[in-house]
Design a protein around this motif. Structure first.
Motif, mmCIF file in Angstrom:
data_model
loop_
_atom_site.group_PDB
_atom_site.id
_atom_site.type_symbol
_atom_site.label_atom_id
_atom_site.label_comp_id
_atom_site.label_asym_id
_atom_site.label_seq_id
_atom_site.Cartn_x
_atom_site.Cartn_y
_atom_site.Cartn_z
ATOM 1 N N SER A 48 0.817 -1.343 -0.103
ATOM 2 C CA SER A 48 0.062 0.085 -0.046
ATOM 3 C C SER A 48 1.014 1.283 0.156
ATOM 4 C CB SER A 48 -0.851 0.204 1.318
ATOM 5 O OG SER A 48 -0.230 0.277 2.328
ATOM 6 N N TYR A 132 -16.317 -13.542 -2.630
ATOM 7 C CA TYR A 132 -15.438 -14.398 -1.591
ATOM 8 C C TYR A 132 -16.458 -15.384 -1.095
ATOM 9 C CZ TYR A 132 -13.838 -15.858 2.887
ATOM 10 O OH TYR A 132 -13.636 -16.367 4.090
ATOM 11 N N TRP A 172 -8.474 -10.343 0.507
ATOM 12 C CA TRP A 172 -9.354 -10.425 -0.458
ATOM 13 C C TRP A 172 -8.975 -9.516 -1.727
ATOM 14 C CZ3 TRP A 172 -11.650 -14.074 -2.794
ATOM 15 C CH2 TRP A 172 -12.474 -14.243 -3.497
ATOM 16 N N ASN A 173 -8.814 -8.368 -1.432
ATOM 17 C CA ASN A 173 -8.437 -7.424 -2.550
ATOM 18 C C ASN A 173 -7.308 -7.961 -3.288
ATOM 19 O OD1 ASN A 173 -10.470 -5.736 -1.751
ATOM 20 N ND2 ASN A 173 -9.215 -4.243 -0.402
ATOM 21 N N GLU A 174 -6.324 -8.312 -2.643
ATOM 22 C CA GLU A 174 -5.144 -9.011 -3.527
ATOM 23 C C GLU A 174 -5.339 -10.088 -4.045
ATOM 24 O OE1 GLU A 174 -0.704 -10.642 -2.513
ATOM 25 O OE2 GLU A 174 -1.787 -9.631 -1.077
ATOM 26 N N ALA A 176 -8.454 -11.190 -5.163
ATOM 27 C CA ALA A 176 -9.562 -11.019 -6.177
ATOM 28 C C ALA A 176 -8.691 -10.400 -7.462
ATOM 29 C CB ALA A 176 -10.647 -10.314 -5.688
ATOM 30 N N THR A 177 -7.805 -9.543 -7.333
ATOM 31 C CA THR A 177 -7.167 -8.739 -8.301
ATOM 32 C C THR A 177 -6.041 -9.725 -9.011
ATOM 33 O OG1 THR A 177 -5.805 -7.640 -6.819
ATOM 34 C CG2 THR A 177 -8.018 -6.689 -7.641
ATOM 35 N N SER A 178 -5.636 -10.775 -8.415
ATOM 36 C CA SER A 178 -4.555 -11.802 -9.017
ATOM 37 C C SER A 178 -4.679 -12.322 -10.174
ATOM 38 C CB SER A 178 -4.176 -12.635 -7.653
ATOM 39 O OG SER A 178 -5.015 -13.755 -7.736
ATOM 40 N N GLU A 179 -3.683 -12.578 -10.744
ATOM 41 C CA GLU A 179 -4.001 -13.410 -12.331
ATOM 42 C C GLU A 179 -4.854 -14.532 -12.201
ATOM 43 O OE1 GLU A 179 -0.400 -13.715 -14.069
ATOM 44 O OE2 GLU A 179 0.005 -11.694 -14.511
ATOM 45 N N ASN A 180 -4.679 -15.132 -11.155
ATOM 46 C CA ASN A 180 -5.405 -16.435 -10.939
ATOM 47 C C ASN A 180 -5.776 -16.846 -9.443
ATOM 48 O OD1 ASN A 180 -6.002 -19.340 -10.932
ATOM 49 N ND2 ASN A 180 -4.292 -20.006 -12.129
ATOM 50 N N LEU A 181 -7.021 -16.233 -9.219
ATOM 51 C CA LEU A 181 -7.726 -16.537 -7.974
ATOM 52 C C LEU A 181 -7.463 -17.912 -7.293
ATOM 53 C CD1 LEU A 181 -9.138 -15.446 -5.235
ATOM 54 C CD2 LEU A 181 -11.213 -15.688 -6.678
ATOM 55 N N TYR A 184 -4.058 -18.750 -6.359
ATOM 56 C CA TYR A 184 -3.697 -18.028 -5.117
ATOM 57 C C TYR A 184 -4.364 -18.725 -3.800
ATOM 58 C CZ TYR A 184 -3.350 -13.657 -1.983
ATOM 59 O OH TYR A 184 -3.185 -12.748 -1.048
#
Length: 293
Positions: A48, A132, A172-174, A176-181, A184
């Motif tokens: 952040s 989620y 969750w923010n990280e 959900a925005t990852s290339e492959n939930l 992850y």
């Protein structure tokens, strides 16, 4: 506890050219449950760009105390300062409180201290994000079966899956925005399971799963029914490379349908089939007498 009036407002943009120093490494004395929430919180803080000075201004606690909290140093922090820092970072408090509670008990804090610490902070109901909930509902059964294969009991397996889901909500923010939930989340679960699994000669020990996995005989290649042979086979599965082992465990020990496995582990159908093929070949090489059929 009264939150600072601006706690829900975004931090002002940083116009300086020098950011605060990252916290020192986590203290070696921090336990497994303590690290379960401390590591994602530190990762979020680092990503952040929020400084210790920012946290001081928004939480009302001193830089020394916040620095000690972020290092897991000397003592297990009270819920008051922990929740204040989490709130200042904009992270969800409900999963954090469960993770904090497990860490407090691991640190052998008295129950009276825990109850008093929690009672000092009002916690409003906080529903999890709908995506989620949908994701965790989809993978819960497979995650629990995988954890049970290594941890052997429903209680231990359920606890590690619940912990994984709380860390996932916290991050969750990280995620959900990852290339492959799915990938992850799977790697998060795997790390939590392996941290608790018994190891044998440097490898996860699956031998005891012979006695705890229900209806295993119907799902094993060749229908190996002798316990000694199953023990050898499970031991060999535990010595496979990570992805091969995971897919073998899900398919043969947990009876997860083939079509569901790629979505569970976060790999494509083609890659999953290739890994399964390599796993079979490796088992045939390790145990030719058991796999010749």
């Amino acid at each position: 506890m009264i939150w600072p009036p601006d706690a829900d407002q975004p931090l002002p943009p940083d116009t300086s050219t020098r950011r605060g120093r990252p916290p020192a490494p986590i203290a070696a004395s921090a336990g497994l449950f303590h690290r379960a929430w401390l590591e994602p919180v530190r990762a979020f803080l680092h990503a952040s760009g929020i400084t210790l000075d920012d946290l001081v201004n928004r939480s009302g606690f001193s830089k020394t105390r916040i620095s000690e909290l972020l290092r897991g140093n000397d003592y297990y922090p009270a819920w008051e300062i922990t929740s204040s820092v989490i709130h200042a970072l904009g992270l969800p408090l409900e999963p954090m409180r469960r993770l904090w509670l497990a860490g407090a008990r691991e640190a052998r804090r008295p129950e009276a201290w825990i109850e008093r610490s929690i009672s000092q902070v009002a916690l409003q109901p906080e529903p999890p994000p709908v995506p989620y909930e949908a994701f965790t509902d989809t993978v819960r059964d497979a995650y629990t079966a995988y954890a049970r294969a290594f941890l052997l009991t429903d209680q231990r397996a359920g606890a590690v899956v619940a912990e994984t889901f709380d860390i996932l909500w916290l991050s969750w923010n990280e995620a959900a925005t990852s290339e492959n939930l799915p990938r992850y989340a799977w790697q998060l679960l795997r790390a939590r399971v392996m941290a608790r699994a018994h190891h044998h000669h440097g490898h996860p020990d699956l031998r005891a799963a012979v006695f705890s996995t229900a209806e295993i005989h119907d799902h094993m290649p060749g229908h190996f029914v002798a316990l000694s042979e199953l023990t050898r086979l499970f031991d060999a599965i535990g010595r496979l490379p990570d992805d091969q082992m995971d897919i073998a465990v899900l398919r043969y020990l947990c009876a997860v349908p083939d079509a569901a496995i790629p979505g569970i582990v976060g790999l494509s159908d083609v890659i999953t089939r290739a890994i399964d093929h390599h796993a079979r070949a490796a088992l045939e090489a390790l145990l030719p007498d058991l796999t010749q059929e």
